[in-house]
Enzyme design. Sequence first.
Site, PDB file in Angstrom:
ATOM      1  N   HIS A 291       0.854  -1.194   0.000  1.00 20.41           N
ATOM      2  CA  HIS A 291       0.000   0.000   0.000  1.00 20.41           C
ATOM      3  C   HIS A 291       0.886   1.240   0.000  1.00 20.41           C
ATOM      4  CE1 HIS A 291      -3.695  -2.227   0.847  1.00 20.41           C
ATOM      5  NE2 HIS A 291      -2.962  -2.961   1.667  1.00 20.41           N
TER       6      HIS A 291
ATOM      7  N   ALA B 141      20.113 -15.185   9.926  1.00 17.32           N
ATOM      8  CA  ALA B 141      18.710 -15.410  10.279  1.00 17.32           C
ATOM      9  C   ALA B 141      18.072 -14.157  10.873  1.00 17.32           C
ATOM     10  CB  ALA B 141      18.603 -16.564  11.271  1.00 17.32           C
TER      11      ALA B 141
ATOM     12  N   ILE C 144      17.305  -3.727   3.925  1.00 17.11           N
ATOM     13  CA  ILE C 144      16.630  -2.538   3.405  1.00 17.11           C
ATOM     14  C   ILE C 144      17.475  -1.790   2.385  1.00 17.11           C
ATOM     15  CG2 ILE C 144      15.241  -2.254   5.487  1.00 17.11           C
ATOM     16  CD1 ILE C 144      17.119   0.101   6.239  1.00 17.11           C
ATOM     17  N   ARG C 145      18.757  -2.189   2.240  1.00 15.40           N
ATOM     18  CA  ARG C 145      19.629  -1.556   1.244  1.00 15.40           C
ATOM     19  C   ARG C 145      20.527  -2.616   0.638  1.00 15.40           C
ATOM     20  NH1 ARG C 145      21.296   0.422   6.252  1.00 15.40           N
ATOM     21  NH2 ARG C 145      20.098   2.302   5.944  1.00 15.40           N
TER      22      ARG C 145
END
Length: 180
Positions: A104, A152, A157-158
């Site tokens: 979303h 783990a 995120i980059r």
Amino acid sequence: MILRLYKNVSIGSGFRAKGIPLLNAWDGGEIVIGNNVQLNSRNRGYHVSMYSPVKLFAESNNTLIRIGDRTRIHGSCIHAIKRIEIGKNCLIAANCQIMDSSGHELCLENPEDRINSKGKGKAIFIHDNVWLGTGCIIMPGVTIGAGTVVSANSVVIRDLPPGVVAAGNPARVIKEIVHV
């Protein structure tokens, strides 16, 4: 094999499924599975608890999920709106989430619109010989370099370079792999 009957799903030779994976290629999306790929959706005999079967979901027109030869995926979700490519000889442990969209839009000015919005995808590329430990989350737009290991429960995120070990939330390089 019944999986070969799925529309817009192509499966290479030597494919193995343990249990029943969920394969969905909707509205013109495409799933391409290379040779000698294994999708494990069966908890029995696997070394950690697997919470669900393998799920490959190519959501819309021009969406592509491509899985390279000799890759093994255990009880993980790969959900693409744009493109997710996984290289050859990759290991994806159970309970990983690889998604090229948040699902979303933020709609910060009008949060009531959020429920009716659809996220915009950013392609994910996981290169050859990558190992994702159990419970990893790979976020939109990420590239993971060849030979990298992600510990783990890490959240990527980059981009991660080739030949490293990364861990944490957010994932950070903790070690460079020395090739002998």
